[in-house]
Design an enzyme around this catalytic site. Structure first.
Site, PDB file in Angstrom:
ATOM      1  N   ARG A  68       0.848  -1.188   0.000  1.00 30.65           N
ATOM      2  CA  ARG A  68       0.000   0.000   0.000  1.00 30.65           C
ATOM      3  C   ARG A  68       0.885   1.240   0.000  1.00 30.65           C
ATOM      4  NH1 ARG A  68      -4.358  -1.235   4.876  1.00 30.65           N
ATOM      5  NH2 ARG A  68      -5.309  -3.122   3.973  1.00 30.65           N
ATOM      6  N   ASP A  93       0.448   5.400   0.551  1.00 30.53           N
ATOM      7  CA  ASP A  93      -0.519   6.357   1.068  1.00 30.53           C
ATOM      8  C   ASP A  93      -0.813   7.441   0.048  1.00 30.53           C
ATOM      9  OD1 ASP A  93      -0.658   5.017   3.487  1.00 30.53           O
ATOM     10  OD2 ASP A  93       0.918   6.228   4.424  1.00 30.53           O
ATOM     11  N   ARG A 149       8.295   7.371   6.418  1.00 25.46           N
ATOM     12  CA  ARG A 149       8.021   8.779   6.728  1.00 25.46           C
ATOM     13  C   ARG A 149       8.281   9.084   8.204  1.00 25.46           C
ATOM     14  NH1 ARG A 149       2.147   9.456   4.386  1.00 25.46           N
ATOM     15  NH2 ARG A 149       2.345  11.565   5.244  1.00 25.46           N
TER      16      ARG A 149
END
Length: 246
Positions: A43, A45, A190
């Site tokens: 995935r 974001d 991140r």
């Protein structure tokens, strides 16, 4: 495939937002004239980009030559920000997510206002100690439990990852951070970047960085940096990469 994630709410299909997977599945379903459901290698974001992304799918009752020549037709139905690159035949049990043996991300940041880096890189105006950031980044290779850099309440059985590379390199007007591991947790890169920037600003030191990792507590780590600078750049599979090189 590759995509610019600026306009999309991430990879995975969601009920009230446009995603990369939704547009890809629609284009492929039209081209192959049958319902196609892809499953991605992970995935990403909202706002995150990918230069090397894999998804697997099943297609029924079609000659392999038609499948392998489908790229132009699929791309014609995709928006300009999404590009299919290649279709590779794999064995029936192949899984784009679970079969990957390594992944790599890059995070770009720049120091001066640049309209051509809008939504492509993070503008940061602080002066950073890159040497200290690299010293801290190298410590990641000594740990396996990265709970402190993971979103809470994720559907994972373990927060263990094996990081094999983590380094900053200087560019003309900024930095690029490259990190490679066998797997990544949600929001991990991140959150790592946010904490390493604290090192660069001298808000924390190397001992603090070690303590944060060993705490296994997300609230101890730095804030997540903006999605715009993050790129998924490499996925490795034991049965695909040799075929691509060949």
């Amino acid at each position: 495939m590759a995509y610019d994630g600026s306009l999309y709410h991430g990879w995975q299909i969601q009920p009230n937002a446009i995603t990369v997977q939704e547009l890809l599945d629609k284009a492929m379903s039209v081209f192959f004239r049958q319902p196609i459901e892809t499953l991605g290698c992970g995935r990403t974001d909202a706002g995150v980009h990918a230069t090397d992304f894999y998804a697997h799918f099943d297609v029924e009752d079609l000659e392999e030559t038609k499948v392998l020549s489908a790229i132009a037709g699929i791309n014609a139905m995709l928006p300009y920000q999404i590009a299919a690159k290649r279709i590779i035949p794999v064995h029936n049990e192949a899984h784009a997510r679970f079969d990957a043996t390594a992944r790599a991300y890059k995070y770009y940041l720049h120091f001066g206002k640049n309209p051509f880096k809008l939504n492509r890189s993070w503008l940061i105006k602080d002066k950073l100690d890159v040497e200290a950031m690299n010293q801290a980044a190298s410590l990641l290779l000594n740990y396996t439990d990265f709970s402190c850099f993971s979103k809470s309440n994720t559907q994972t059985f373990t927060n263990n990852c094996k990081v094999i590379k983590a380094v900053f390199e200087k560019q003309e007007d900024g930095l690029v951070f490259t990190i490679q591991a066998d797997r990544f947790l949600r929001n991990m890169v991140r959150a790592i970047m946010g904490t390493l920037v604290q090192i660069g600003k001298k808000e924390i030191n190397l001992d603090d960085f070690k303590a944060i990792i060993e705490s296994k507590n997300r609230s101890k780590a730095g804030q997540s940096v903006p999605a715009c600078g993050l790129y998924l750049v490499k996925i490795e599979y034991p049965y695909i990469n040799e075929r691509i090189r060949g």
